[in-house]
Structure formats: C-alpha cells, structure tokens
Design a protein around this motif. Sequence first.
Motif, PDB file in Angstrom:
ATOM      1  N   ARG A 187       0.805  -1.222   0.000  1.00 36.97           N
ATOM      2  CA  ARG A 187       0.000   0.000   0.000  1.00 36.97           C
ATOM      3  C   ARG A 187       0.839   1.274   0.000  1.00 36.97           C
ATOM      4  NH1 ARG A 187      -3.762  -1.131  -2.308  1.00 36.97           N
ATOM      5  NH2 ARG A 187      -4.660   0.832  -1.656  1.00 36.97           N
ATOM      6  N   ARG A 188       2.162   1.127  -0.042  1.00 38.25           N
ATOM      7  CA  ARG A 188       3.027   2.317   0.037  1.00 38.25           C
ATOM      8  C   ARG A 188       2.863   3.206  -1.188  1.00 38.25           C
ATOM      9  NH1 ARG A 188       8.162   1.342   1.519  1.00 38.25           N
ATOM     10  NH2 ARG A 188       7.924  -0.873   1.887  1.00 38.25           N
ATOM     11  N   SER A 189       3.105   4.502  -0.991  1.00 39.22           N
ATOM     12  CA  SER A 189       3.069   5.427  -2.116  1.00 39.22           C
ATOM     13  C   SER A 189       4.434   5.415  -2.804  1.00 39.22           C
ATOM     14  CB  SER A 189       2.715   6.839  -1.645  1.00 39.22           C
ATOM     15  OG  SER A 189       3.717   7.330  -0.774  1.00 39.22           O
TER      16      SER A 189
END
Length: 90
Positions: free
Chosen positions: A34-36
């Motif tokens: 889910r990291r940007s």
Amino acid sequence: MEDQGLKPQALNQKPTVYDWMQEYIIAFDILSSRRSVGFAPNPISMQDMLAYIQIYGVSDVDSFVKYIITMDSTFLQHVTKEKPGTKGKT
C-alpha cells in the motif's frame, strides 16, 4: 538450476524465519503493498501502521512499529541501490 546441482547465490544468504516473525512478515507485506511511490518507493507511513494496528490488532505495538520500520528501512535500501549500468543515466 538446483536440479543441475547448482545452488542460486540468493539461497546462500537465505535468512532463518522463526514462527514469531510471521505476524510481522504478513503485516509488512500488507503495508508495503500500500506504500506510495514517487521517484522511488516511499517509507511506510505511521498512519498506515496505526490503521493496521486498529484494524488487525497487534499484541505489542512498540515491537510492531520497531520491526516494521527496520524491515522497511532494509527494503528501501535494497530497492534504491544503484543498479549496474545505470550510473549517470536519467
């Protein structure tokens, strides 16, 4: 490769994974997905860790945060290493 009697180099450095680590490995996998990403992957945010803790529950919050940050730091160091043949290229 292994069927030919050759062992891939990566298997020589394979870490030992203990049962108590599974909670952290699963959490890291979920949070990491889910990291940007900007020019490179960004660190896992404290907001995302807090959301994970609230949704899934964590037995030891201090250890959880410490381990996730350590795993994330190692991951980021690995993915941001300069790849062979890319120096100076944009």
